[in-house]
Design an enzyme around this catalytic site. Structure first.
Site, PDB file in Angstrom:
ATOM      1  N   TYR A 195       6.752   4.668   8.773  1.00  0.00           N
ATOM      2  CA  TYR A 195       5.776   4.411   8.170  1.00  0.00           C
ATOM      3  C   TYR A 195       5.274   3.296   9.070  1.00  0.00           C
ATOM      4  O   TYR A 195       6.011   2.336   9.591  1.00  0.00           O
ATOM      5  CB  TYR A 195       5.958   3.476   6.931  1.00  0.00           C
ATOM      6  CG  TYR A 195       5.149   2.593   6.193  1.00  0.00           C
ATOM      7  CD1 TYR A 195       3.482   2.611   6.693  1.00  0.00           C
ATOM      8  CD2 TYR A 195       5.351   1.936   5.023  1.00  0.00           C
ATOM      9  CE1 TYR A 195       2.625   1.788   6.068  1.00  0.00           C
ATOM     10  CE2 TYR A 195       4.350   1.104   4.328  1.00  0.00           C
ATOM     11  CZ  TYR A 195       3.067   1.322   4.886  1.00  0.00           C
ATOM     12  OH  TYR A 195       2.104   0.498   4.202  1.00  0.00           O
ATOM     13  N   THR A 197       1.210  -1.918  -1.070  1.00  0.00           N
ATOM     14  CA  THR A 197       0.478  -2.147  -2.256  1.00  0.00           C
ATOM     15  C   THR A 197       1.149  -2.388  -3.578  1.00  0.00           C
ATOM     16  O   THR A 197       0.713  -3.183  -4.379  1.00  0.00           O
ATOM     17  CB  THR A 197      -0.663  -0.846  -2.421  1.00  0.00           C
ATOM     18  OG1 THR A 197      -1.275  -0.550  -1.130  1.00  0.00           O
ATOM     19  CG2 THR A 197      -1.358  -1.092  -3.594  1.00  0.00           C
ATOM     20  N   LYS A 228       3.601   8.287   7.608  1.00  0.00           N
ATOM     21  CA  LYS A 228       2.441   7.624   7.011  1.00  0.00           C
ATOM     22  C   LYS A 228       1.811   6.523   8.109  1.00  0.00           C
ATOM     23  O   LYS A 228       2.411   5.687   8.347  1.00  0.00           O
ATOM     24  CB  LYS A 228       2.809   6.950   5.749  1.00  0.00           C
ATOM     25  CG  LYS A 228       1.750   6.092   5.132  1.00  0.00           C
ATOM     26  CD  LYS A 228       2.225   5.186   3.967  1.00  0.00           C
ATOM     27  CE  LYS A 228       0.938   4.375   3.104  1.00  0.00           C
ATOM     28  NZ  LYS A 228       0.453   3.182   4.012  1.00  0.00           N
TER      29      LYS A 228
END
Length: 306
Positions: free
Chosen positions: A134, A46, A162
């Site tokens: 991740y 993001t 994550k």
């Protein structure tokens, strides 16, 4: 790191010449802290990390470490295709003063699970900061398999995960496996399934939409901690409606430009950032799409005037 709660991946406001907008980034950081977040993830998807060169990444870290001043843990994404580049970013992040790193599998080249383990091992040996793995196969085109995660955890290479895989079944099985390892921190990257993830054992969420409404996600997390699942569901369903801001650019733009662009457009409408453009070639939302974002913000109580 005993991470928990809501840890948004911080958007990176840009100036018209595509540099980091320091005053706007500081406003976004204060907005997130005021919303009660429990940590911050800098230089994630993001944040448009893959579009940034090393000096821009260092600038984001400098600003954030200064602005946050130790109030919450800071994680830095050190995301790049190759091990040595990741190590270079990790050293920059360590020098900046962050608390931990976020590492994906290598990408562009097709990498085996054994090579992924060696990648994480090399980063951990080079930079002694805690690592959150991740899992984002839509971007790196390889999944962090559960046996790979188990091996890396057993070696002390990673402190948590994550999960942005979108594979809810795998997430549920991983949460079940982690019941005997309560110190392994499990986070969902889904804005839309937070209540479910917390119910099955996640420690928190890393929501891009949390840039827009951090307090909404903090309230959801609080309801889950109280085991008030009807309230958690109500709050989650409101955030699902708010997530509509991430969908207004498609099919004219890519999903990435629509999502990040929707968040930046919302922050612009909230008066936090002066522009809503992104790194090229991502196209910003146009006037009609912006009006639709404004209507969603108003409907969910974030804009009184629209």
């Amino acid at each position: 790191m005993q991470l928990h709660g809501i840890i948004p991946p911080v958007v990176t406001p840009l100036t018209p010449d595509f540099q980091v907008d320091e005053p706007a980034l500081r406003r976004v950081l204060r907005h997130l802290l005021d919303g009660g977040v429990h940590g911050l993830f800098l230089l994630g998807s993001t944040s448009e990390v893959v579009f940034m060169d090393a000096p821009q990444r260092r600038e984001v870290l400098r600003i954030a470490v200064d602005e946050v001043a130790g109030r919450v843990p800071l994680l830095a994404g050190v995301i790049d295709p190759t091990t040595d580049r990741v190590i270079a970013h990790a050293r920059d992040a360590q020098a900046a003063g962050v608390d931990g790193l976020v590492v994906t599998a290598p990408f562009y080249t097709r990498t085996s699970q054994a090579e992924i383990v060696e990648h994480f091992r090399a980063v951990r040996q080079a930079v002694p900061l805690p690592i959150m793995a991740y899992d984002i196969p839509v971007c790196v085109h390889v999944k962090l398999e559960r046996p790979t995660l188990r091996q890396m955890r057993a070696e002390g290479l990673i402190e948590g995960l994550k999960d942005s895989s979108g594979d809810d079944t795998n997430f549920r099985l991983l949460a079940l496996e982690c019941q005997d390892d309560p110190d392994f921190r499990l986070f969902t990257g889904s804005e839309l399934m937070v209540d479910t993830a917390l119910l099955v054992g996640a420690h928190g969420c890393v929501p891009g939409l949390g840039n827009v409404d951090p307090a909404g996600y903090v309230a959801l997390y609080g309801a889950a901690r109280r085991e008030d699942w009807p309230e958690a569901r109500r709050l989650q369903e409101r955030l699902i409606r708010l997530f509509g801001i991430a969908l207004q650019g498609t099919p004219r733009t890519s999903p990435n430009a629509s999502g990040v662009g929707g968040f930046k457009t919302a922050l612009h409408l909230l008066g936090l950032v002066p522009t809503h453009h992104m790194h090229r070639p991502n196209a910003p939302l146009n006037a009609e799409e912006t009006r639709r974002v404004e209507a969603i913000l108003a409907a969910e109580g974030l804009l009184a005037h629209a």
